[in-house]
Write an enzyme that holds these catalytic residues in place. Structure first.
Site, PDB file in Angstrom:
ATOM      1  CD  GLU A  42      -1.431  -2.223   1.995  1.00 53.39           C
ATOM      2  OE1 GLU A  42      -2.291  -3.144   2.472  1.00 53.39           O
ATOM      3  OE2 GLU A  42      -0.175  -2.762   2.059  1.00 53.39           O
ATOM      4  CD1 TRP A 162      23.602 -35.650 -13.772  1.00 47.07           C
ATOM      5  CD2 TRP A 162      22.291 -34.821 -12.533  1.00 47.07           C
ATOM      6  NE1 TRP A 162      24.336 -34.752 -13.079  1.00 47.07           N
ATOM      7  CE2 TRP A 162      23.438 -34.119 -12.265  1.00 47.07           C
ATOM      8  CE3 TRP A 162      21.006 -34.807 -11.930  1.00 47.07           C
ATOM      9  CZ2 TRP A 162      23.742 -33.161 -11.456  1.00 47.07           C
ATOM     10  CZ3 TRP A 162      21.118 -33.577 -10.754  1.00 47.07           C
ATOM     11  CH2 TRP A 162      22.211 -32.827 -10.508  1.00 47.07           C
ATOM     12  CD  GLU A 273      16.309 -30.075  -3.356  1.00 52.28           C
ATOM     13  OE1 GLU A 273      17.186 -30.732  -4.235  1.00 52.28           O
ATOM     14  OE2 GLU A 273      16.156 -28.728  -3.749  1.00 52.28           O
TER      15      GLU A 273
END
Length: 333
Positions: A42, A162, A273
């Site tokens: 604001e 991976w 994770e």
């Protein structure tokens, strides 16, 4: 709400807030809460109004109830009253007990017309972390993992592999910059030696959190290098070293104890994770709110099985080449 979202990763433990001021169907000021401890939305919006004489005939749109208490900054409700704005439209009441309707009451008592509840559901989703912090007294917990097309998280040898592609990994770094903390278990810390920092994205590094119940992790791991703050939760001792805090938590209700301690440290969100054991513990305890699962096109045929989630995904996305599925814990939202 779009303006508010720009504060993600910068304003926690405060909520994300955006503000737009309209006069005769023209935007004359806008702003968002940019940084914890800095001016609220604001204030930024009012400061952008070139002709303040228009404010008494203007409508202020803000996604969260203007604050009514002195915190890092003065109350925004008082500022709107001082500027004699005509009308304020609000999506959500502030769940903070220090506000909780008092800002709206302050405005109405001063003769300001207040409309609330517009896009309430969307506003709650935007600030879901903040609502969970206030209503459940715990951080917002996001579980994250990548799995192969046949449902494995790692090879049978647990050697790092991976699974997700490069674009998916970049998105994970973006997420790290958006959350207050990233958490792993001792097994992942030992086998992967992760840094848990932000490398493929621009943003702040999260606080690193690791579970090491019996303090068996070697001190030479990246987690203990002092490059960013690390919290190590264990059953044995409490001790503070440069960059690393060891926090003793009872074995009984360990996860709940950790969550309570994180919130006391103003950590409003944590992304878990891994590894599979730690993720499963959060799932079994029901201490999670959102799960983000990458599914690769590659197969492993054997290995460490990924956790299983019941029910359909809340959202799916193939934009990275891997399929991202987002699940919500319906009992926690």
């Amino acid at each position: 709400m779009e303006l508010a979202g720009w504060g993600l990763g910068s304003v926690s433990p405060n909520p994300m807030v955006g503000c737009v001021i309209v006069h005769d169907d023209q935007i004359i000021g806008e702003g968002w809460h940019r940084k914890f401890g800095g001016p609220h939305a604001e204030v930024h919006a009012i400061n952008q109004v070139a002709d303040s004489s228009l404010l008494p005939a203007s409508t202020v749109y803000v996604n969260l109830e203007p604050c009514s208490h002195f915190g890092k900054t003065p109350p925004c409700a008082d500022l709107l009253v001082e500027k004699q704005v005509k009308r304020v439209v609000i999506a959500n009441r502030d769940p903070n007990p220090q506000v909780a309707g008092r800002g709206i009451d302050r405005l109405r008592s001063a003769g300001v017309e207040v409309t609330e509840g517009l896009l309430e559901k969307e506003g709650r989703w935007l600030n879901r972390r903040f609502f969970i912090n206030m209503e459940r007294q715990m951080p917002y917990v996001i579980l994250k993992w990548a799995e192969s097309a046949d449902g494995f998280m790692a090879s049978s040898s647990r050697a790092p592999v991976w699974i997700s592609n490069e674009r998916s990994r970049q998105r994970v770094h973006q997420w790290r910059a958006e959350e207050d903390a990233v958490l792993v278990g001792a097994g992942t810390a030992q086998s992967d030696n992760p840094r848990l920092n932000v490398r493929d994205w621009t943003g702040r590094n999260p606080v690193r959190v690791v579970f090491d119940p019996n303090l068996r992790l070697p001190s030479g791991l990246h987690l203990f290098d002092g490059s960013q703050s690390t919290l190590c939760y264990n059953h044995l001792r409490t001790e503070t070293k440069p960059g690393v805090a060891f926090i003793q938590v009872s074995e009984q209700d360990f996860l709940s104890g950790v969550m309570a301690d994180l919130l006391k440290r103003n950590i409003g969100s944590v992304m878990v994770e891994g590894g599979p054991y730690t993720l499963q513990k959060f799932l079994e305890a029901g201490l999670w709110h959102e799960a983000r699962v990458f599914r690769s096109k590659q197969t492993l045929t054997d290995g460490v099985a990924a956790p299983r989630l019941e029910g359909p995904a809340f959202h799916t996305d193939d934009a990275t080449g891997d399929r991202l599925s987002i699940y919500l814990n319906s009992s926690s939202h």
